[in-house]
Write an enzyme that holds these catalytic residues in place. Sequence first.
Site, PDB file in Angstrom:
ATOM      1  N   THR A 125       0.874  -1.180   0.000  1.00 53.22           N
ATOM      2  CA  THR A 125       0.000   0.000   0.000  1.00 53.22           C
ATOM      3  C   THR A 125       0.903   1.220   0.000  1.00 53.22           C
ATOM      4  O   THR A 125       1.502   1.553   1.024  1.00 53.22           O
ATOM      5  CB  THR A 125      -0.900  -0.002   1.254  1.00 53.22           C
ATOM      6  N   LYS A 141       0.076   5.707   8.157  1.00 51.46           N
ATOM      7  CA  LYS A 141       0.656   5.907   6.816  1.00 51.46           C
ATOM      8  C   LYS A 141      -0.450   5.921   5.760  1.00 51.46           C
ATOM      9  O   LYS A 141      -0.512   6.803   4.903  1.00 51.46           O
ATOM     10  CB  LYS A 141       1.650   4.758   6.554  1.00 51.46           C
ATOM     11  N   LYS A 153      -7.214   1.309  -3.139  1.00 54.35           N
ATOM     12  CA  LYS A 153      -6.799   0.662  -1.879  1.00 54.35           C
ATOM     13  C   LYS A 153      -6.816   1.681  -0.730  1.00 54.35           C
ATOM     14  O   LYS A 153      -7.308   1.400   0.363  1.00 54.35           O
ATOM     15  CB  LYS A 153      -5.397   0.051  -2.067  1.00 54.35           C
TER      16      LYS A 153
HETATM   17  N1  LIG Z   1      -0.900  -6.205   7.751  1.00 54.69           N
HETATM   18  C1  LIG Z   1      -2.049  -6.019   7.132  1.00 54.69           C
HETATM   19  O1  LIG Z   1      -3.143  -6.310   7.662  1.00 54.69           O
HETATM   20  C2  LIG Z   1      -2.061  -5.459   5.718  1.00 54.69           C
HETATM   21  C3  LIG Z   1      -3.197  -5.653   4.929  1.00 54.69           C
HETATM   22  C4  LIG Z   1      -3.210  -5.162   3.631  1.00 54.69           C
HETATM   23  C5  LIG Z   1      -2.111  -4.448   3.138  1.00 54.69           C
HETATM   24  N2  LIG Z   1      -1.024  -4.261   3.968  1.00 54.69           N
HETATM   25  C6  LIG Z   1       0.116  -3.509   3.406  1.00 54.69           C
HETATM   26  O2  LIG Z   1       1.089  -4.474   3.053  1.00 54.69           O
HETATM   27  C7  LIG Z   1       2.412  -3.933   3.216  1.00 54.69           C
HETATM   28  C8  LIG Z   1       3.211  -4.846   4.154  1.00 54.69           C
HETATM   29  O3  LIG Z   1       2.537  -4.918   5.390  1.00 54.69           O
HETATM   30  P1  LIG Z   1       3.009  -5.932   6.556  1.00 54.69           P
HETATM   31  O4  LIG Z   1       1.922  -5.906   7.578  1.00 54.69           O
HETATM   32  O5  LIG Z   1       3.463  -7.217   5.952  1.00 54.69           O
HETATM   33  O6  LIG Z   1       4.280  -5.126   7.103  1.00 54.69           O
HETATM   34  P2  LIG Z   1       5.504  -5.677   7.990  1.00 54.69           P
HETATM   35  O7  LIG Z   1       5.157  -6.927   8.687  1.00 54.69           O
HETATM   36  O8  LIG Z   1       5.958  -4.498   8.777  1.00 54.69           O
HETATM   37  O9  LIG Z   1       6.628  -6.042   6.881  1.00 54.69           O
HETATM   38  C9  LIG Z   1       7.257  -5.031   6.168  1.00 54.69           C
HETATM   39  C10 LIG Z   1       8.270  -5.616   5.194  1.00 54.69           C
HETATM   40  O10 LIG Z   1       8.954  -4.526   4.538  1.00 54.69           O
HETATM   41  C11 LIG Z   1      10.355  -4.708   4.688  1.00 54.69           C
HETATM   42  N3  LIG Z   1      11.030  -3.400   4.708  1.00 54.69           N
HETATM   43  C12 LIG Z   1      10.717  -2.306   5.440  1.00 54.69           C
HETATM   44  N4  LIG Z   1      11.556  -1.287   5.170  1.00 54.69           N
HETATM   45  C13 LIG Z   1      12.445  -1.759   4.247  1.00 54.69           C
HETATM   46  C14 LIG Z   1      13.541  -1.202   3.560  1.00 54.69           C
HETATM   47  N5  LIG Z   1      13.913   0.076   3.751  1.00 54.69           N
HETATM   48  N6  LIG Z   1      14.218  -1.974   2.688  1.00 54.69           N
HETATM   49  C15 LIG Z   1      13.844  -3.252   2.474  1.00 54.69           C
HETATM   50  N7  LIG Z   1      12.808  -3.855   3.085  1.00 54.69           N
HETATM   51  C16 LIG Z   1      12.103  -3.108   3.960  1.00 54.69           C
HETATM   52  C17 LIG Z   1      10.501  -5.444   5.996  1.00 54.69           C
HETATM   53  O11 LIG Z   1      11.771  -6.038   6.069  1.00 54.69           O
HETATM   54  P3  LIG Z   1      12.432  -6.383   7.508  1.00 54.69           P
HETATM   55  O12 LIG Z   1      11.934  -7.752   7.868  1.00 54.69           O
HETATM   56  O13 LIG Z   1      13.873  -6.321   7.242  1.00 54.69           O
HETATM   57  O14 LIG Z   1      11.963  -5.309   8.481  1.00 54.69           O
HETATM   58  C18 LIG Z   1       9.362  -6.456   5.864  1.00 54.69           C
HETATM   59  O15 LIG Z   1       9.728  -7.504   5.002  1.00 54.69           O
HETATM   60  C19 LIG Z   1       2.207  -2.511   3.747  1.00 54.69           C
HETATM   61  O16 LIG Z   1       2.235  -1.600   2.659  1.00 54.69           O
HETATM   62  C20 LIG Z   1       0.817  -2.558   4.360  1.00 54.69           C
HETATM   63  O17 LIG Z   1       0.213  -1.281   4.385  1.00 54.69           O
HETATM   64  C21 LIG Z   1      -0.964  -4.772   5.229  1.00 54.69           C
END
Ligand SMILES: NC(=O)c1ccc[n+]([C@@H]2O[C@H](COP(=O)([O-])OP(=O)(O)OC[C@H]3O[C@@H](n4cnc5c(N)ncnc54)[C@H](OP(=O)(O)O)[C@@H]3O)[C@@H](O)[C@H]2O)c1
Length: 297
Positions: A94, A239, A170
């Site tokens: 997102t 965000k 989204k």
């Molecule tokens: N969680 C939900 O319910 C949900 C639902 C729909 C959409 N989303 C969207 O999906 C996306 C991921 O969400 P999530 O919940 O999976 O987040 P998350 O658990 O915080 O995972 C974030 C990922 O991004 C990586 N990352 C962050 N900063 C980085 C950088 N500078 N360089 C390289 N890798 C980096 C992290 O790597 P590290 O492991 O190294 O930190 C991790 O693999 C977001 O955009 C969120 O808004 C989330």
Amino acid sequence: MKIGFIGLGRMGVGMAANLVARGQEVTVYNRSPGKAQGLVEKGARAAAKIAEACRGEAVLSMLSDDAAVEAVVFGEGGVLASLREGAIHVSLSTISVALSQRLAAVHATAGQAYVAAPVFGRPEAAAAAKLFIVAAGPPHAVETCSPLFEAIGQRTFRFGAQAHVANLIKLSGNFLIGSAIEALAEAMALVAKAGVDRLRYLELLTSTLFKAPVYEIYGRLIAEQKFEPAGFAAPLGLKDIRLALEAAETLGIPMPLGSLLHDRLMALIAEGGETLDWSAIGRVTAGMGGRAKTSGE
Ligand SMILES: NC(=O)c1ccc[n+]([C@@H]2O[C@H](COP(=O)([O-])OP(=O)(O)OC[C@H]3O[C@@H](n4cnc5c(N)ncnc54)[C@H](OP(=O)(O)O)[C@@H]3O)[C@@H](O)[C@H]2O)c1
């Protein structure tokens, strides 16, 4: 297909596992090491560098925010420099409308295709391949990716050739979810302060006029005050509301509810709620009305 998957966070890990389970040849990469181990046991290949995950027909990225996507795409040895001509970058994160527009432009200049495919559904849905995908981008590229979408989701909604439209949709959806959370929290704080059992109240709502996953899932979290572990962490919620407001400003659409949600999430994080689920904005609401009874008290 031979593909790469970058970003094994709460969402990415389940999505990558489903791609492997559907027989795709998947090379996974995550910034912090260690997260690929479980996937390797299921049949994925672990990449030590981003470039190694960009050698196939497509690379999917599922990263936290704009800064993460920029680092992975534009950084040295990143996706843009590593993907071969004709290959596809599918951005599932997102992110802002503006970054999505920029990605479409730079990938096109490099002879690569860019598809925006943000998803609806929490980590449980990601693990169960039950996501809803909103896809937009060059039609041939979206078509090529359809088996990948089928592996991770229950339905894909196509919204044309302009990738950033998927991101706007989204963001609008997350604004709606946030609004439902705020409304639920206010209503629950009201009745709970008068001594009504929150779960019983929720049962009434979701059995009658509010039969929808958003009310069911978030209503339960709010009723039980169960904000940890976070499925969707408060900073990510902030965000998304910020990005929705940015898009609204660009398009000249006032969104007063969006501004309210922005402040609610700011307050939650300022009070130390950074690791909580974003539905904990309900805690801010309830707190403003004095101590509310928890279910069963
Ligand atoms: N969680 C939900 O319910 C949900 C639902 C729909 C959409 N989303 C969207 O999906 C996306 C991921 O969400 P999530 O919940 O999976 O987040 P998350 O658990 O915080 O995972 C974030 C990922 O991004 C990586 N990352 C962050 N900063 C980085 C950088 N500078 N360089 C390289 N890798 C980096 C992290 O790597 P590290 O492991 O190294 O930190 C991790 O693999 C977001 O955009 C969120 O808004 C989330």
